[in-house]
Scaffold this motif. Structure first.
Motif, PDB file in Angstrom:
ATOM      1  N   LEU A  60      -6.813  -1.285 -17.215  1.00  0.00           N
ATOM      2  CA  LEU A  60      -6.409  -0.809 -15.447  1.00  0.00           C
ATOM      3  C   LEU A  60      -7.067  -0.858 -14.324  1.00  0.00           C
ATOM      4  O   LEU A  60      -6.427  -1.021 -13.678  1.00  0.00           O
ATOM      5  N   GLU A  61      -7.351  -1.669 -14.237  1.00  0.00           N
ATOM      6  CA  GLU A  61      -8.804  -2.337 -13.296  1.00  0.00           C
ATOM      7  C   GLU A  61      -7.438  -4.016 -13.029  1.00  0.00           C
ATOM      8  O   GLU A  61      -7.367  -3.608 -12.034  1.00  0.00           O
ATOM      9  N   LYS A  62      -6.573  -3.867 -14.455  1.00  0.00           N
ATOM     10  CA  LYS A  62      -5.359  -5.617 -13.614  1.00  0.00           C
ATOM     11  C   LYS A  62      -4.556  -4.376 -12.876  1.00  0.00           C
ATOM     12  O   LYS A  62      -4.102  -5.069 -11.943  1.00  0.00           O
ATOM     13  N   LEU A  63      -4.000  -3.453 -13.103  1.00  0.00           N
ATOM     14  CA  LEU A  63      -2.761  -2.392 -12.466  1.00  0.00           C
ATOM     15  C   LEU A  63      -3.517  -1.925 -11.183  1.00  0.00           C
ATOM     16  O   LEU A  63      -2.859  -2.248 -10.138  1.00  0.00           O
ATOM     17  N   VAL A  64      -4.706  -1.732 -10.711  1.00  0.00           N
ATOM     18  CA  VAL A  64      -5.688  -1.174 -10.023  1.00  0.00           C
ATOM     19  C   VAL A  64      -4.923  -2.544  -8.586  1.00  0.00           C
ATOM     20  O   VAL A  64      -4.728  -2.697  -7.160  1.00  0.00           O
ATOM     21  N   GLU A  65      -5.767  -3.517  -9.662  1.00  0.00           N
ATOM     22  CA  GLU A  65      -5.645  -4.764  -8.619  1.00  0.00           C
ATOM     23  C   GLU A  65      -4.151  -4.647  -7.659  1.00  0.00           C
ATOM     24  O   GLU A  65      -3.483  -5.367  -7.086  1.00  0.00           O
ATOM     25  N   ALA A  66      -3.178  -5.059  -8.795  1.00  0.00           N
ATOM     26  CA  ALA A  66      -1.596  -5.320  -8.599  1.00  0.00           C
ATOM     27  C   ALA A  66      -1.002  -4.396  -7.096  1.00  0.00           C
ATOM     28  O   ALA A  66      -0.373  -4.586  -7.045  1.00  0.00           O
TER      29      ALA A  66
ATOM     30  N   GLU B 180      -9.380   7.303 -12.511  1.00  0.00           N
ATOM     31  CA  GLU B 180      -9.481   6.921 -14.675  1.00  0.00           C
ATOM     32  C   GLU B 180     -10.566   6.631 -15.010  1.00  0.00           C
ATOM     33  O   GLU B 180     -11.727   6.912 -15.502  1.00  0.00           O
ATOM     34  N   ILE B 181     -10.895   5.132 -14.064  1.00  0.00           N
ATOM     35  CA  ILE B 181     -11.794   4.229 -15.032  1.00  0.00           C
ATOM     36  C   ILE B 181     -13.244   4.483 -14.228  1.00  0.00           C
ATOM     37  O   ILE B 181     -13.978   3.307 -14.164  1.00  0.00           O
ATOM     38  N   GLY B 182     -13.471   5.517 -13.158  1.00  0.00           N
ATOM     39  CA  GLY B 182     -14.054   5.453 -12.571  1.00  0.00           C
ATOM     40  C   GLY B 182     -15.158   4.490 -10.858  1.00  0.00           C
ATOM     41  O   GLY B 182     -16.249   4.365 -10.651  1.00  0.00           O
ATOM     42  N   LEU B 183     -13.819   4.578 -10.676  1.00  0.00           N
ATOM     43  CA  LEU B 183     -13.654   3.221  -9.492  1.00  0.00           C
ATOM     44  C   LEU B 183     -13.733   3.982  -8.364  1.00  0.00           C
ATOM     45  O   LEU B 183     -12.609   4.969  -8.459  1.00  0.00           O
ATOM     46  N   PRO B 184     -13.874   3.909  -7.230  1.00  0.00           N
ATOM     47  CA  PRO B 184     -13.598   4.454  -5.259  1.00  0.00           C
ATOM     48  C   PRO B 184     -12.193   3.943  -5.716  1.00  0.00           C
ATOM     49  O   PRO B 184     -12.033   2.848  -5.602  1.00  0.00           O
ATOM     50  N   PRO B 185     -11.877   4.842  -4.663  1.00  0.00           N
ATOM     51  CA  PRO B 185      -9.587   4.147  -4.293  1.00  0.00           C
ATOM     52  C   PRO B 185      -9.728   2.833  -2.810  1.00  0.00           C
ATOM     53  O   PRO B 185      -8.846   2.603  -3.072  1.00  0.00           O
ATOM     54  N   HIS B 186     -11.175   2.545  -2.349  1.00  0.00           N
ATOM     55  CA  HIS B 186     -10.551   1.371  -1.597  1.00  0.00           C
ATOM     56  C   HIS B 186     -11.345   0.331  -1.860  1.00  0.00           C
ATOM     57  O   HIS B 186     -12.444   0.029  -2.871  1.00  0.00           O
TER      58      HIS B 186
ATOM     59  N   THR C 296       7.652   2.862   3.672  1.00  0.00           N
ATOM     60  CA  THR C 296       6.753   3.787   3.753  1.00  0.00           C
ATOM     61  C   THR C 296       6.743   4.879   2.871  1.00  0.00           C
ATOM     62  O   THR C 296       5.465   5.381   2.388  1.00  0.00           O
ATOM     63  N   ASP C 297       8.031   5.485   2.255  1.00  0.00           N
ATOM     64  CA  ASP C 297       7.503   6.153   1.597  1.00  0.00           C
ATOM     65  C   ASP C 297       6.990   5.448  -0.059  1.00  0.00           C
ATOM     66  O   ASP C 297       6.790   6.332  -0.571  1.00  0.00           O
ATOM     67  N   GLY C 298       7.501   4.456  -0.434  1.00  0.00           N
ATOM     68  CA  GLY C 298       7.000   3.693  -1.481  1.00  0.00           C
ATOM     69  C   GLY C 298       5.434   3.005  -1.653  1.00  0.00           C
ATOM     70  O   GLY C 298       4.642   3.087  -1.888  1.00  0.00           O
ATOM     71  N   LEU C 299       4.845   2.992  -0.358  1.00  0.00           N
ATOM     72  CA  LEU C 299       3.832   3.066  -0.036  1.00  0.00           C
ATOM     73  C   LEU C 299       3.352   3.943  -0.382  1.00  0.00           C
ATOM     74  O   LEU C 299       1.936   3.573  -1.317  1.00  0.00           O
ATOM     75  N   SER C 300       3.337   5.037   0.139  1.00  0.00           N
ATOM     76  CA  SER C 300       2.190   7.213  -0.128  1.00  0.00           C
ATOM     77  C   SER C 300       2.970   6.609  -2.024  1.00  0.00           C
ATOM     78  O   SER C 300       1.573   6.681  -2.328  1.00  0.00           O
ATOM     79  N   TYR C 301       3.184   6.211  -2.633  1.00  0.00           N
ATOM     80  CA  TYR C 301       3.682   6.024  -3.792  1.00  0.00           C
ATOM     81  C   TYR C 301       2.417   5.408  -4.400  1.00  0.00           C
ATOM     82  O   TYR C 301       1.625   5.402  -5.457  1.00  0.00           O
ATOM     83  N   PHE C 302       2.697   4.074  -3.985  1.00  0.00           N
ATOM     84  CA  PHE C 302       1.243   2.763  -4.687  1.00  0.00           C
ATOM     85  C   PHE C 302       0.060   3.245  -3.883  1.00  0.00           C
ATOM     86  O   PHE C 302      -1.363   3.387  -4.995  1.00  0.00           O
ATOM     87  N   GLN C 303      -0.525   3.734  -2.922  1.00  0.00           N
ATOM     88  CA  GLN C 303      -1.378   4.058  -2.512  1.00  0.00           C
ATOM     89  C   GLN C 303      -2.648   5.818  -3.223  1.00  0.00           C
ATOM     90  O   GLN C 303      -3.504   5.780  -3.724  1.00  0.00           O
ATOM     91  N   LYS C 304      -1.083   6.478  -3.330  1.00  0.00           N
ATOM     92  CA  LYS C 304      -1.368   7.298  -4.528  1.00  0.00           C
ATOM     93  C   LYS C 304      -2.289   7.270  -6.083  1.00  0.00           C
ATOM     94  O   LYS C 304      -2.873   7.409  -6.497  1.00  0.00           O
ATOM     95  N   GLN C 305      -1.481   5.414  -6.087  1.00  0.00           N
ATOM     96  CA  GLN C 305      -1.417   5.449  -8.358  1.00  0.00           C
ATOM     97  C   GLN C 305      -2.656   4.609  -7.731  1.00  0.00           C
ATOM     98  O   GLN C 305      -4.107   4.463  -9.380  1.00  0.00           O
ATOM     99  N   VAL C 306      -2.944   4.074  -6.076  1.00  0.00           N
ATOM    100  CA  VAL C 306      -4.333   3.209  -6.608  1.00  0.00           C
ATOM    101  C   VAL C 306      -5.812   3.990  -6.800  1.00  0.00           C
ATOM    102  O   VAL C 306      -7.154   4.368  -7.460  1.00  0.00           O
ATOM    103  N   TRP C 307      -5.389   5.894  -5.997  1.00  0.00           N
ATOM    104  CA  TRP C 307      -6.899   6.447  -6.074  1.00  0.00           C
ATOM    105  C   TRP C 307      -6.533   6.959  -7.540  1.00  0.00           C
ATOM    106  O   TRP C 307      -7.584   7.426  -8.463  1.00  0.00           O
ATOM    107  N   LEU C 308      -5.846   7.483  -7.837  1.00  0.00           N
ATOM    108  CA  LEU C 308      -5.396   8.518  -9.440  1.00  0.00           C
ATOM    109  C   LEU C 308      -6.090   7.164 -10.851  1.00  0.00           C
ATOM    110  O   LEU C 308      -6.941   7.796 -11.434  1.00  0.00           O
ATOM    111  N   ILE C 309      -5.803   6.060 -10.810  1.00  0.00           N
ATOM    112  CA  ILE C 309      -6.314   4.897 -11.558  1.00  0.00           C
ATOM    113  C   ILE C 309      -7.573   4.205 -11.204  1.00  0.00           C
ATOM    114  O   ILE C 309      -8.290   4.265 -12.074  1.00  0.00           O
ATOM    115  N   SER C 310      -7.645   4.643 -10.131  1.00  0.00           N
ATOM    116  CA  SER C 310      -9.065   4.228  -9.553  1.00  0.00           C
ATOM    117  C   SER C 310      -9.886   5.233 -10.354  1.00  0.00           C
ATOM    118  O   SER C 310     -11.236   5.184 -11.615  1.00  0.00           O
TER     119      SER C 310
END
Length: 154
Positions: free
Chosen positions: A98-104, A148-154, A132-146
């Motif tokens: 999941l860390e690799k996914l967050v990085e991607a 899940e694994i106990g990382l901050p979203p930034h 812009t539409d796609g950006l919001s999806y990726f920002q949300k996934q960073v937050w959700l996956i982060s």
């Protein structure tokens, strides 16, 4: 006659390569995941891959509409993508996958932000809106996956 939107088309092809590689990375996580959270995360990977594939199709079609030619082979995707993939095995813990996914996904956030800037500068607002539409999806996934694994979203 001068080519229209050359920077936007180049950017869109980069997005095509990276979305294709991201789809493969998500698929790899989906197949090689074992451990805590498997049941929920396995299904979540299907959802993520579906969204990434949808965006891939939309971006490639936008590139075609602008007179470009999207990458379309696995070799082209791999040669042009900046998303790194390693050989998979079952030993990597879910959290590291999941860390690799967050990085991607963070990379995609940066790519889309740059793409919005590029397309606006070339006065190609439709592409800017698509990104812009796609950006919001990726920002949300960073937050959700982060989360899940106990990382901050930034």
């Amino acid at each position: 006659m001068q080519e229209q939107f050359p920077k936007t088309k180049k950017l869109l092809n980069q997005v095509v390569a990276d979305l294709a590689e991201l789809s493969a990375l998500i698929h790899q996580v989906h197949w090689y995941m074992r451990g805590n959270g498997f049941l929920a995360l396995h299904e979540k990977m299907d959802e993520m891959r579906g969204e990434v594939e949808k965006q891939l199709d939309e971006v490639a079609e936008r590139l075609i509409a602008l007179g470009g030619a999207p990458y379309s082979t696995l070799l082209e995707f791999d040669e042009h993508s900046k998303i790194e993939m390693d050989h998979a095995d079952y030993d990597l813990p879910v959290s590291e996958r999941l860390e690799k996914l967050v990085e991607a996904f963070r990379y995609m956030v940066n790519l889309y932000q740059g793409g919005i800037y590029t397309s606006v500068n070339e006065e190609e607002e439709v592409t800017a809106s698509l990104l812009t539409d796609g950006l919001s999806y990726f920002q949300k996934q960073v937050w959700l996956i982060s989360a899940e694994i106990g990382l901050p979203p930034h």
